[in-house]
Every structure is written in C-alpha cells, then in structure tokens.
Design an enzyme around this catalytic site. Sequence first.
Site, PDB file in Angstrom:
ATOM      1  N   GLY A   1      27.041-137.804 -11.065  1.00  0.00           N
ATOM      2  CA  GLY A   1      26.324-137.861 -12.350  1.00  0.00           C
ATOM      3  C   GLY A   1      24.859-138.261 -12.258  1.00  0.00           C
TER       4      GLY A   1
ATOM      5  CG  LEU B   1      24.606-128.327 -13.971  1.00  0.00           C
ATOM      6  CD1 LEU B   1      25.629-127.254 -13.602  1.00  0.00           C
ATOM      7  CD2 LEU B   1      23.890-127.933 -15.272  1.00  0.00           C
TER       8      LEU B   1
ATOM      9  CB  SER C   1      30.380-125.274  13.020  1.00  0.00           C
ATOM     10  OG  SER C   1      30.362-126.250  11.993  1.00  0.00           O
TER      11      SER C   1
ATOM     12  CE1 TYR D   1      31.791-120.364  -5.259  1.00  0.00           C
ATOM     13  CE2 TYR D   1      29.724-119.478  -6.105  1.00  0.00           C
ATOM     14  CZ  TYR D   1      30.428-120.470  -5.420  1.00  0.00           C
ATOM     15  OH  TYR D   1      29.755-121.549  -4.890  1.00  0.00           O
TER      16      TYR D   1
END
Length: 281
Positions: free
Chosen positions: A17, A21, A107, A149
Amino acid sequence: MFAKDLLANKTIIITGGGSGLGRSMATRFCELGASVVIASRKLEVLTKTAKEITEQTGGKVLPLELDVRNYRDIERVIDRTVDELGLIHGLVNNAAGNFLSPTEHLSHKAFDAIVDIVLRGSYYFSLALGKHWIAQKQPGTMLNIVTTYASTGSGYVVPSSISKAGVLNLTRSLAAEWGPKGIRTNAIAPGPFPTKGAWQRLVPDPAMEKQITERIPLRRLGEHGELADLAAYLMCDGSGFINGEVVTIDGGEWLAGAGEFNFLDRLTPEDWAEFSKKLKR
Ligand code: HXC
Ligand code: NAP
C-alpha cells in the site's frame, strides 16, 4: 460518486500500500472513512506515504513492515492491526512483483521470485487472516488484485501470468469455501494503469505506452481513481452479495485483442469503400 461515510468504521489492510495502485486505494478508502494499514518491505516509503495520506484525508494510516513471503511477518501484521486499530474488516492482496523477459532468458529462480510474492504471498495472507476471522467468528472481505492476463495468459510475463492465474483461482475457491463463514472474496483485473513500479519494469519507453494505448478501445490508460472507486465498492457492505467475482477494468482492451475482426478498426472510410468491393453481398 459515493456517500462520504461509505467505509466508516472499517479497518482494511492493503499489502503493497505504500506505492502505486495500493497507495491510491489506501487514499480513497481513507477519504471514505476507513482506517487503513499499508504493509510492505520498505518501511521508509510506507511511513512517508502514511503521513501524506493522513495529511490529505484526515484518515488513520498505520504503516507496517511486511514481506508477504514470510508467514510470521503476516501474523505479526494481523496482531499489530488488532492491537492498534481493533477489528479487521478487509484485506487487499495487492503486493506484486513482475518483469518483462523472453521466458527462455529467465533463470529458474526468477520464476520463484515472482511466484513467491504474488501467489504464495496472497495465499499466505488469505490463510492467516481467514484463520483469524474464522476463529473469531467474524465476517470479512478480501479483494485480490490480479490482471487481465490472469485469464488469457500472456507471453513475456510468464511467472506473473501463472501466479495471477493462481490468485484468480484462489479467489473463486475461497469464495465458495469461506462464503458460508461470512467471508467474501473478489478480484479486480486491471488493464494498464501507469505506476512507477509497473512502468519502470514493463513500459519503459513512450512508444510502447502509445502502442498499448492505441489498442485500448477507449484509447486511453486507466486512471487510479477509477480503480480505487471500484475497490471501494467491492470492499463496502453495499456489494455484500458479490462473491467470487473478478471485475475487469481495462477500457475493453482484452476483448478487443481477442475478437477476430477487431483489427479492422485500423481501416479508414476510404479503405472500407475499397475493401467492401471484394465482399460478396
Ligand atoms: C529477468 C530477473 C529480473 C529481470 C530479477 N530477475 N529481475 N530476471 N529479468 N528484470 C531474477 C534474478 O536474476 C534472480 O534470479 C531472481 O529473479 C530474483 O531476483 P532478486 O533481485 O533477488 O529478487 P527480489 O529482490 O526478490 O525482487 C523481486 C523483483 C523486483 C520482482 C525482481 O523487481 C521487485 O521487488 N518488484 C516489486 C515491484 C514490482 O515488480 N512492481 C510491478 C508490478 S506490475 P537468479 O537466478 O539470478 O538468482 C504488475 C502487473 C502489471 O504486476 C501489468 C501491466 C499491464
Ligand atoms: P507497485 O507500485 O510496484 O506495487 C507493488 C507493491 O508490492 C509495492 O508497494 C511493493 O512494496 C510491494 N511488494 C513487492 N514485493 C513485496 C513483498 N515481498 N512483500 C510485501 N510487499 C511487496 O506497482 P502497481 O502497478 O501499483 O501494482 C499494484 C498491483 O496492481 C499489483 O498486484 C499488480 O500486479 C497489479 N496490476 C497493476 C497494473 C498496472 O498497470 N499498474 C496492471 C494490472 C495489475 P515494497 O517494495 O515496499 O515491498
């Protein structure tokens, strides 16, 4: 948009926080009467943010150091919140990590770095607070910040995409399991909202931002206030029958990318006149 006391007497913990956003949600929740805990790794950033939000809104903001990968840290944040602010009403799982890279360049540890913050961290906090609420026979509201996504998948952010998909599944799973105990769990799937954290890592040049903006049907990026208002609604009692939902806030971006013929928005009226001649009527 809302009554000024929409979140009065509520205490809400927001992971991550102190910036971006998370900070915008903390500010809006305070404007609407909530007390807020902002918790992440950088205490200095959190302390400064807390002071600024209190100056701006008059709200109570408690900054607490937290690494969401550490379960003991989470238990400590819950205990400190109860000691200093009383009953906890809500949690926003907002902390995240991300980077843009061809997957074959990563990796195996790079995967762990993201999964540990996003998926393990969200699960750990939900688990610790769920146990607390259930033991106290107390209702509560959880909100998970995922991405568009999380549903579609995306190349070049594979560790994040897998982790956010897991958090979306966590949202739906806990909504069903803990709903009977009075615990609601929802998610927000944002499209692009400019923040320092995301832009430095994912959208480092203006040409890329322009490209992203052009594929959004509303032809602009998200504004923080728009997401913060949606979060406030999902945290307030008025949304009390919404459970297990993911609300997309992306100006229509992912649907536009998915629709077979949506790319034709590039044609000018002249192009259309020419192209139409080829189509059988
Ligand atoms: C490839 C990378 C990398 C990069 C780190 N690694 N950065 N690999 N590309 N850019 C690899 C390292 O080489 C290492 O593997 C492993 O990841 C761990 O790296 P550390 O630096 O030790 O990780 P850590 O200190 O835990 O930091 C986590 C972090 C960092 C995620 C890498 O960026 C961070 O703290 N981010 C927090 C804020 C953030 O990311 N905000 C953006 C959220 S935006 P090896 O094998 O070398 O040891 C978002 C959605 C945006 O989530 C959607 C926009 C539309
Ligand atoms: P941000 O400012 O970088 O926020 C990420 C926050 O997570 C930071 O405050 C960071 O604080 C915290 N964090 C990272 N690792 C942590 C850990 N191990 N323990 C505790 N806290 C940790 O980026 P943002 O854009 O505002 O992102 C906020 C949320 O929105 C994320 O969930 C992100 O995936 C989501 N999102 C953003 C966009 C966008 O366009 N901006 C789009 C879709 C989804 P510390 O460094 O102090 O720990």
